[in-house]
Enzyme design. Sequence first.
Site, PDB file in Angstrom:
ATOM      1  N   VAL A 158       2.537 -16.366  -5.569  1.00 28.30           N
ATOM      2  CA  VAL A 158       2.788 -17.592  -6.076  1.00 28.30           C
ATOM      3  C   VAL A 158       3.160 -18.637  -5.368  1.00 28.30           C
ATOM      4  CG1 VAL A 158       4.036 -16.729  -8.420  1.00 28.30           C
ATOM      5  CG2 VAL A 158       5.435 -16.924  -6.104  1.00 28.30           C
ATOM      6  N   ARG A 159       2.389 -20.018  -5.403  1.00 25.63           N
ATOM      7  CA  ARG A 159       2.356 -20.757  -4.523  1.00 25.63           C
ATOM      8  C   ARG A 159       2.433 -22.231  -5.443  1.00 25.63           C
ATOM      9  NH1 ARG A 159      -2.395 -18.107  -5.253  1.00 25.63           N
ATOM     10  NH2 ARG A 159      -4.167 -19.206  -5.840  1.00 25.63           N
ATOM     11  N   GLY A 180      -6.154 -21.059  11.791  1.00 26.71           N
ATOM     12  CA  GLY A 180      -5.289 -20.844  12.663  1.00 26.71           C
ATOM     13  C   GLY A 180      -3.814 -20.643  12.214  1.00 26.71           C
ATOM     14  N   ARG A 223      -1.114 -17.658  10.761  1.00 25.09           N
ATOM     15  CA  ARG A 223      -0.323 -16.593  11.422  1.00 25.09           C
ATOM     16  C   ARG A 223      -1.171 -14.977  11.188  1.00 25.09           C
ATOM     17  NH1 ARG A 223       4.233 -13.343  11.122  1.00 25.09           N
ATOM     18  NH2 ARG A 223       5.076 -12.680  13.100  1.00 25.09           N
ATOM     19  N   HIS A 247     -20.684  -8.230  -3.083  1.00 21.86           N
ATOM     20  CA  HIS A 247     -21.518  -7.279  -2.511  1.00 21.86           C
ATOM     21  C   HIS A 247     -21.511  -5.780  -2.917  1.00 21.86           C
ATOM     22  CE1 HIS A 247     -18.000  -6.884   0.364  1.00 21.86           C
ATOM     23  NE2 HIS A 247     -18.487  -5.840   0.619  1.00 21.86           N
ATOM     24  N   HIS A 288      -0.902  -6.354  -5.494  1.00 20.07           N
ATOM     25  CA  HIS A 288      -0.802  -7.826  -4.812  1.00 20.07           C
ATOM     26  C   HIS A 288      -0.146  -8.795  -5.692  1.00 20.07           C
ATOM     27  CE1 HIS A 288      -2.940 -11.900  -4.883  1.00 20.07           C
ATOM     28  NE2 HIS A 288      -2.285 -11.856  -3.606  1.00 20.07           N
ATOM     29  N   HIS A 309       1.011  -1.207   0.043  1.00 26.07           N
ATOM     30  CA  HIS A 309      -0.202   0.085  -0.029  1.00 26.07           C
ATOM     31  C   HIS A 309       0.935   1.076  -0.123  1.00 26.07           C
ATOM     32  CE1 HIS A 309      -3.918  -2.169   0.673  1.00 26.07           C
ATOM     33  NE2 HIS A 309      -2.989  -2.890   1.709  1.00 26.07           N
TER      34      HIS A 309
END
Lengths: 364, 364
Positions: free
Chosen positions: B171-172, B320, B322, B237, B168, B158
């Site tokens: 990569v995963r 759960g 981080r 929305h 944004h 930002h």
Amino acid sequence: MQFFYWRSTFTTTDTGRWDKPNDDGRSTIVANASNARYALSITIFRISVQSSFAFFLSHSHMTTPNPAAVKAWLLDLQARIVQALEGVDGNAFLRDTWERAEGGGGVSRLIEQGNVIERGGVNFSHVRGASLPPSAMAARPELAGRAWEAMGVSLVLHPHNPYAPTVHMNVRFFEATAEGKDPVWWFGGGMDLTPYYGNKEDARHFHQVCHDALAPFGADLHPRFKRWCDDYFYIKHRKEARGVGGIFFDDFNELGFDQSYALVQAVGNGFLDAYLPILQRRKDQPYGERERDFQAYRRGRYVEFNLVWDRGTLFGLQSGGRTEAILMSMPPNVTWRYDWHPEPGSPEAQLYTDFLPHRDWLAP
Amino acid sequence: MQFFYWRSTFTTTDTGRWDKPNDDGRSTIVANASNARYALSITIFRISVQSSFAFFLSHSHMTTPNPAAVKAWLLDLQARIVQALEGVDGNAFLRDTWERAEGGGGVSRLIEQGNVIERGGVNFSHVRGASLPPSAMAARPELAGRAWEAMGVSLVLHPHNPYAPTVHMNVRFFEATAEGKDPVWWFGGGMDLTPYYGNKEDARHFHQVCHDALAPFGADLHPRFKRWCDDYFYIKHRKEARGVGGIFFDDFNELGFDQSYALVQAVGNGFLDAYLPILQRRKDQPYGERERDFQAYRRGRYVEFNLVWDRGTLFGLQSGGRTEAILMSMPPNVTWRYDWHPEPGSPEAQLYTDFLPHRDWLAP
């Protein structure tokens, strides 16, 4: 209804509170030994009252739901709350009415940048449909296809002063009907308090009013609804309560329509008693930039809870509800800071150590 | 791998772009008539290249996933991006490493109140487990009980200047293994741009780099991944895109491991080319309170999308993960205003009319 008001009066006469809820919701006679005979007569009287009450309850389950009466009360509640808040703030709330193509509509009452309330809304809505979609009630598939209506008043107030807590209150009614079948209906609601700088007097007062509103309907209700509130308004990803709690309940119809409705009225009507004294005594308390910073930071938690965990907000947004009315619960300004923690022992730290952990605020 | 790099080089030589994706993802030779013979020879050559390529692809499906290589690349990518951003900002990113009891951990690199970046994070994480819970993969029940690992780099920046867009990139890689069975794996990723004050030059540049990163892997990929991004980063929305889009993909393994990995590398490695020139030319553009106000208001949309709709954020928070690392995507400051709309024709209104509606930014 008469019966309810009588019983309510009876339990708050000068004879004092004559039964006291245990943690498990049972009652114990607390008259002292020298009044044994008096206690006995109370006990007998009580058994007879309870028998009548049990008969009344079993009968009252048969009472027909009266959505028109609920709607009239909700609109009146909204008007009374707005009027009282306008009196404190000195500014008028905006009024926005809307209609829904599928049936129903609402009246949003809003304030932004008031003298006392920085942003807040007191919204009435009444939506209905000819046929409940199966997806809407996964847990109650037998309701699919029924005509339905849902109505409620929902409010969130974010005061300007960081010493004045944010508050939320909601009362709602749902009914699904089908020809030749008993209507299925329930009430839900509650109120909870979210301080930035915790104050024990405020927390106790708020919980006391919640307790007293429910007391006439059974001693087990307050501990149940208090725990339900603690469980519901919990920010799981922070392992942190949203605030100091209050009461919360849903799917409530166990007292029959008349008494369940009376209970919801007691909750809604209790809101101003619960919150206004707190707002009055905190609204002019001096504060500085530090307090406003902490307020903006903690307001982030409110956003996180409402957008990640609050079923009402998520259902509204995901089902095409009126976004701007739903998001009146969002605070006016919010900040996020990475892994920030208050200085141990500071007033900010006390919120975490002394107020957010669940506790019985009415314990002596 | 050699083949890929060669093909990549070929499509960006001085001969220029020799094929162009249509909307439906097919390719058309665009050499002009006077170069017909040249075009023909290219076509023949291309057919032969594609045959070899098809053979290579069918073979490459057999290549074994190499998580160690992916991890090394991800860590290097994170380091390179942080270094480049530090160069622009003039401030060092914090480094926070963490471990996960169940296996794995991460390295968060963060900046707050920088000269250029007001809040941002470039996070690496690698989590693994001995047995995938059935609930984790509702759509792939056959994976339950498998050992698994997931790793990725995720960033959100930002910038302070309202004329510089938020960005944004992610990569995963995911793999689930079981003895005696083929590993199941896929890549995901993408990047998207969220301007406050839209700029056509910026949007085109960003989309061009996304296009070029994917071009070597098939002409159909960019239109597919561009549409996927438009669909994914949509605030339902609000009936509003989050920004001007980019590319998004998930469950991607259709090119086999080596080529799928090469594609993800091209996306990740392309990020700095896509974003830095935009940041460089907007970071010092003069602005006032009006622009900061609009930025804070629009940042609310970023919060709403991430907390209500972003599967990655919700999965992380609800499982759960981080919290502070996940919520590095939250803007530094946000405001909400009731039912606010920009003045028609104003620069703020242009965001809604000229930038947020989905469009082909690379159309001539």
